[in-house]
Design a protein around this motif. Structure first.
Motif, mmCIF file in Angstrom:
data_model
loop_
_atom_site.group_PDB
_atom_site.id
_atom_site.type_symbol
_atom_site.label_atom_id
_atom_site.label_comp_id
_atom_site.label_asym_id
_atom_site.label_seq_id
_atom_site.Cartn_x
_atom_site.Cartn_y
_atom_site.Cartn_z
ATOM 1 N N ARG A 68 23.021 6.317 -36.801
ATOM 2 C CA ARG A 68 22.381 7.089 -35.738
ATOM 3 C C ARG A 68 22.878 6.641 -34.375
ATOM 4 O O ARG A 68 23.171 7.461 -33.495
ATOM 5 N N ARG A 69 22.994 5.321 -34.187
ATOM 6 C CA ARG A 69 23.484 4.798 -32.914
ATOM 7 C C ARG A 69 24.946 5.178 -32.681
ATOM 8 O O ARG A 69 25.356 5.495 -31.563
ATOM 9 N N ALA A 70 25.725 5.143 -33.750
ATOM 10 C CA ALA A 70 27.141 5.492 -33.628
ATOM 11 C C ALA A 70 27.311 6.962 -33.266
ATOM 12 O O ALA A 70 28.193 7.319 -32.467
ATOM 13 N N GLU A 71 26.472 7.827 -33.850
ATOM 14 C CA GLU A 71 26.536 9.247 -33.508
ATOM 15 C C GLU A 71 26.149 9.472 -32.057
ATOM 16 O O GLU A 71 26.739 10.312 -31.361
ATOM 17 N N MET A 72 25.149 8.729 -31.578
ATOM 18 C CA MET A 72 24.752 8.847 -30.178
ATOM 19 C C MET A 72 25.880 8.376 -29.267
ATOM 20 O O MET A 72 26.137 8.973 -28.216
ATOM 21 N N MET A 73 26.553 7.286 -29.669
ATOM 22 C CA MET A 73 27.672 6.782 -28.874
ATOM 23 C C MET A 73 28.804 7.807 -28.839
ATOM 24 O O MET A 73 29.409 8.055 -27.788
ATOM 25 N N GLU A 74 29.079 8.421 -29.976
ATOM 26 C CA GLU A 74 30.123 9.438 -30.044
ATOM 27 C C GLU A 74 29.788 10.606 -29.115
ATOM 28 O O GLU A 74 30.650 11.107 -28.384
ATOM 29 N N ALA A 75 28.518 11.048 -29.149
ATOM 30 C CA ALA A 75 28.099 12.153 -28.287
ATOM 31 C C ALA A 75 28.188 11.764 -26.816
ATOM 32 O O ALA A 75 28.596 12.565 -25.965
ATOM 33 N N LEU A 76 27.827 10.513 -26.499
ATOM 34 C CA LEU A 76 27.886 10.039 -25.118
ATOM 35 C C LEU A 76 29.328 10.020 -24.613
ATOM 36 O O LEU A 76 29.610 10.456 -23.481
ATOM 37 N N LEU A 77 30.246 9.522 -25.436
ATOM 38 C CA LEU A 77 31.655 9.488 -25.040
ATOM 39 C C LEU A 77 32.207 10.902 -24.836
ATOM 40 O O LEU A 77 32.944 11.167 -23.881
ATOM 41 N N ARG A 78 31.836 11.818 -25.741
ATOM 42 C CA ARG A 78 32.278 13.208 -25.613
ATOM 43 C C ARG A 78 31.759 13.825 -24.315
ATOM 44 O O ARG A 78 32.518 14.453 -23.563
ATOM 45 N N ASP A 79 30.472 13.626 -24.052
ATOM 46 C CA ASP A 79 29.891 14.231 -22.856
ATOM 47 C C ASP A 79 30.385 13.555 -21.581
ATOM 48 O O ASP A 79 30.475 14.204 -20.526
ATOM 49 N N THR A 80 30.690 12.257 -21.664
ATOM 50 C CA THR A 80 31.209 11.553 -20.485
ATOM 51 C C THR A 80 32.543 12.141 -20.063
ATOM 52 O O THR A 80 32.782 12.400 -18.877
ATOM 53 N N GLU A 81 33.406 12.375 -21.033
ATOM 54 C CA GLU A 81 34.713 12.961 -20.728
ATOM 55 C C GLU A 81 34.552 14.351 -20.111
ATOM 56 O O GLU A 81 35.209 14.689 -19.115
ATOM 57 N N GLU A 82 33.647 15.155 -20.689
ATOM 58 C CA GLU A 82 33.429 16.497 -20.152
ATOM 59 C C GLU A 82 32.781 16.443 -18.779
ATOM 60 O O GLU A 82 33.106 17.243 -17.895
ATOM 61 N N SER A 83 31.855 15.492 -18.599
ATOM 62 C CA SER A 83 31.157 15.367 -17.318
ATOM 63 C C SER A 83 32.122 15.064 -16.183
ATOM 64 O O SER A 83 32.019 15.622 -15.084
ATOM 65 N N VAL A 84 33.050 14.155 -16.442
ATOM 66 C CA VAL A 84 34.031 13.793 -15.413
ATOM 67 C C VAL A 84 34.905 14.999 -15.062
ATOM 68 O O VAL A 84 35.174 15.274 -13.882
ATOM 69 N N ALA A 85 35.344 15.724 -16.098
ATOM 70 C CA ALA A 85 36.180 16.902 -15.850
ATOM 71 C C ALA A 85 35.421 17.956 -15.058
ATOM 72 O O ALA A 85 35.974 18.588 -14.140
ATOM 73 N N LEU A 86 34.147 18.153 -15.393
ATOM 74 C CA LEU A 86 33.340 19.136 -14.673
ATOM 75 C C LEU A 86 33.058 18.702 -13.244
ATOM 76 O O LEU A 86 33.117 19.508 -12.308
ATOM 77 N N ALA A 87 32.738 17.400 -13.075
ATOM 78 C CA ALA A 87 32.401 16.895 -11.742
ATOM 79 C C ALA A 87 33.561 17.070 -10.776
ATOM 80 O O ALA A 87 33.365 17.327 -9.577
ATOM 81 N N SER A 88 34.792 16.949 -11.278
ATOM 82 C CA SER A 88 35.966 17.115 -10.414
ATOM 83 C C SER A 88 36.088 18.541 -9.888
ATOM 84 O O SER A 88 36.798 18.788 -8.918
#
Length: 297
Positions: A68-88
């Motif tokens: 469960r923690r690993a899936e949350m980490m995977e989702a966080l990493l995915r959203d972090t990458e998208e968040s940075v791209a969107l924020a730019s």
């Protein structure tokens, strides 16, 4: 010592696929390398993560927690990458929201319209069952679940907040223009109906209506879990259905469907949100919850 993110990816692949060999193929890594990495992870954590048997690999209790923690980490990493791209590009998000169809249509459109006045945002919306939404919250795949509330206590790791109430009513099409202004379920039980399949929140509440009225469930029924299809069937023919008024708000306002109050049984649906306990909402998630509350205030 922190867990290596590469080993977590191996662990995820094994847990999802049920075999070390399958994980090795998926990640294009040799099987011995995966086996050694997982053995080192188990040694680092001081616990077994899998039970190995003839039918493949099964997670232990501690393995399930790590999964469960690993899936949350995977989702966080995915959203972090998208968040940075969107924020730019001056866009906030992403915010991932799940919900049951009726709750989403009742709460989300007005809230989104209110939020859209503020700035640009990336919002992902998916429809799932209550059980699937709980799993998605735990995995970090969604941040907020919009659901029917108050039917049964939420799991211990999930927080539920009721926001609005919406009464169930009989929904009819033009074929029943002469009906009303009120009806009893006893009068309508012999009609042709459209009802959701058993198991969902809507169906449990509809069953409760018939039980309270001491009326047997209708026999001439089309079972349908699509709200759009159900309303289209009712709109175009003589069948009837039972829905909260908010779910059919657009069709009712256009006059293509009509809501007829039921006199011998009343059930009011509560709708609201579920979030993962002890997980703080993102700024955009908190804004969405505030917008839902403000629209219905």
């Amino acid at each position: 010592m922190m867990i290596d993110s590469r080993v977590l990816r191996m662990f995820l692949a094994i847990g999802r696929g049920g075999s070390i060999s399958g994980a090795a193929r998926e990640l294009n890594i040799s099987q011995p390398s995966v086996s050694v990495a997982i053995a080192q992870l188990e040694k680092q954590l001081g616990t077994a993560l899998f039970v190995r048997g003839r039918r493949g690999i099964v997670l232990t209790d501690t393995g399930t927690v790590l999964m469960r923690r690993a899936e949350m980490m995977e989702a966080l990493l995915r959203d972090t990458e998208e968040s940075v791209a969107l924020a730019s590009k001056g866009v906030r998000g992403p915010l991932r929201v799940g919900g049951t169809p009726g709750a989403l249509v009742s709460l989300l459109p007005a809230a989104i319209n209110r939020m859209a006045q503020a700035d640009q945002m990336a919002l992902h919306i998916i429809e799932r069952s209550d059980a699937q939404l709980a799993d998605l919250l735990r995995r970090g795949a969604i941040e907020v679940a919009v659901v029917t509330t108050g039917i049964e206590p939420p799991p211990e790791d999930i927080t539920e907040v009721s926001i609005a109430r919406d009464p169930f009513t009989l929904i009819v099409g033009k074929a029943h223009d002469a009906l009303g202004p009120t009806v009893s379920l006893g009068e309508m039980s012999a009609m042709g109906w459209v009802l959701p399949l058993p198991g969902g929140a809507f169906r449990r509440q509809i069953d409760a209506l018939f039980l309270a009225a001491e009326v047997p469930l209708p026999l001439d029924v089309i079972y349908c879990d699509s709200l759009l299809t159900s309303m289209a069937i009712v709109r175009g023919g003589a069948r009837v259905t039972m829905l909260p008024r908010g779910v059919a708000r657009a069709e009712l306002s256009m006059g293509v469907l009509r809501a007829v109050p039921v006199t011998d049984a009343k059930v009011t649906r509560s709708i609201g949100i579920r979030t993962l306990r002890n997980r703080a909402l993102s700024d955009l998630g908190a804004q969405l919850v505030k917008a839902i509350t403000a629209v219905l205030a």
